[in-house]
Design an enzyme around this catalytic site. Structure first.
Site, mmCIF file in Angstrom:
data_model
loop_
_atom_site.group_PDB
_atom_site.id
_atom_site.type_symbol
_atom_site.label_atom_id
_atom_site.label_comp_id
_atom_site.label_asym_id
_atom_site.label_seq_id
_atom_site.Cartn_x
_atom_site.Cartn_y
_atom_site.Cartn_z
ATOM 1 N N ARG A 150 14.294 4.895 12.529
ATOM 2 C CA ARG A 150 15.043 3.885 13.283
ATOM 3 C C ARG A 150 16.483 4.321 13.501
ATOM 4 O O ARG A 150 16.996 5.221 12.849
ATOM 5 C CB ARG A 150 14.946 2.527 12.604
ATOM 6 N N LEU A 167 5.315 -10.026 4.417
ATOM 7 C CA LEU A 167 6.182 -9.052 5.098
ATOM 8 C C LEU A 167 5.449 -7.764 5.444
ATOM 9 O O LEU A 167 5.971 -6.948 6.206
ATOM 10 C CB LEU A 167 7.388 -8.694 4.207
ATOM 11 N N TYR A 182 2.076 -3.677 17.841
ATOM 12 C CA TYR A 182 2.975 -4.422 16.946
ATOM 13 C C TYR A 182 3.342 -5.778 17.567
ATOM 14 O O TYR A 182 3.162 -6.824 16.933
ATOM 15 C CB TYR A 182 4.221 -3.573 16.712
ATOM 16 N N ASN A 229 0.830 -1.209 0.000
ATOM 17 C CA ASN A 229 0.000 0.000 0.000
ATOM 18 C C ASN A 229 0.866 1.261 0.000
ATOM 19 O O ASN A 229 0.342 2.378 0.039
ATOM 20 C CB ASN A 229 -0.949 0.018 1.215
#
Ligand code: UDP
Length: 315
Positions: free
Chosen positions: A188, A74, A147, A33
């Protein structure tokens, strides 16, 4: 040649996997997406007749005309700033409904399906390093739970589809991974530190920087993932795929600054809630079952990743 679906195919890990599978001569459907992924990550593949991109959100069911041999599941935002906050419910839906939709597809097609689970299933670990048998210490109502618990539920779904629906599954638990095709704005730690140093900005240390992570270079992960998918021993996992080299966040900052001459200073910010204190995979199972071990150490992997960010920053 196999027909392979990669969900999350324009993301960091997915796009690296698509490049590898196309190079090996397979036919690849890349589904995404583009919430955290980007078509620019697969720009070099779009002219290849064996590659097809489909814009789709795995929260919704999906089907295709062609046969499928393999599904790499994934799709999921994986960086805390992207999976938390107002996106938390979307994240859990992606983990759980995304897994359900892809497992149903695997069942219809008779395809083998691999789930990208995560070291986050171990939460704040009380066992160090973490073997697969460790059941974890997750705060089920914390800000990471969308998550962590989403992935734990997806693991449960995978094993139940295997037990009761006869679906051929593989489950890997991925530890912190870095390398080319990371989004510079991803948030990150490795991408943040490298991009901050390249831009001459201050380096953002959360907490005192004493928390540890074990950083794996992307090529090692892709190799482990493909070996797991293609193992014909019926080894379903879960199996840790990570590099056991363990570093504090301060050590990582020092390594990055030693490689990138800059005026950047270390600046300390509050530690986010539930940020795990330590993280290190026990990879003996991957060695035994897959003959796999990482081959790229942090210094070498950082050099390759810095070269990538130098090319794309400012573009
Ligand atoms: N971190 C940091 N500065 C940053 C980004 C992250 O000190 O700019 C810390 C973060 O608090 C965590 C570690 O680095 O302890 C790894 O964070 P990341 O988001 O990369 O991965 P995860 O927390 O999911 O392992």
């Amino acid at each position: 040649m196999k027909n392979i679906l990669v969900t999350g195919g324009t993301g960091f890990i997915g796009s690296n996997l698509c490049h590898r599978l196309i190079a090996e001569g397979h036919r690849v459907i890349c589904l995404d997406n583009n919430y955290t992924g980007s078509l620019s990550n697969v720009a070099g593949l779009t002219d290849n007749p064996r590659f097809r991109f489909v814009e789709h959100d795995v929260i919704e069911p999906w089907d295709c005309e062609e046969p499928l041999d393999r599904i790499y599941s994934l799709a999921c935002p994986a960086s805390p700033p992207f999976y938390q906050g107002s996106r938390s419910i979307f994240t859990t839906k992606t983990c759980v409904l995304g897994a359900l939709n892809m497992l149903e597809l695997a069942k219809r097609k008779g395809a083998r399906i691999l789930m990208s689970s995560t070291s986050e299933v171990y939460g704040e670990p009380t066992q160090h390093p973490q073997p697969e048998s460790y059941r974890g210490n997750v705060n089920p109502i914390g800000i990471r739970a969308c998550y962590d618990e989403g992935k734990r539920c997806a693991e449960s779904l995978f094993f139940n589809y295997n037990r009761y629906e006869g679906v051929d599954i593989r489950v890997i638990r991925i530890f912190n991974t870095y390398g080319p095709y990371m989004n510079p704005e991803d948030g990150r730690v490795v991408s943040n530190f490298i991009c901050q140093a390249l831009r001459g900005e201050d380096i953002s240390i959360y907490g005192q920087g004493q928390q540890t992570r074990s950083f794996q270079y992307i090529d090692d992960l892709i190799e482990g993932m493909v070996r797991m998918m293609e193992n014909e021993q019926g080894f379903v996992g879960p199996v840790n795929i990570g590099n056991p080299g363990e570093f504090t966040i301060l050590q990582l900052a020092e390594q990055v600054l030693a490689k990138i001459p800059s005026q950047s200073k270390l600046v300390y910010h509050p530690l986010p809630a539930d940020d795990p204190t330590q993280r290190k995979p026990d990879i003996s199972l991957a060695a035994e079952k897959l003959g796999w071990a990482p081959t790229v150490n942090l210094s070498e992997g950082l050099d390759r990743t810095i070269a990538y960010f130098r090319r794309i920053i400012g573009k």
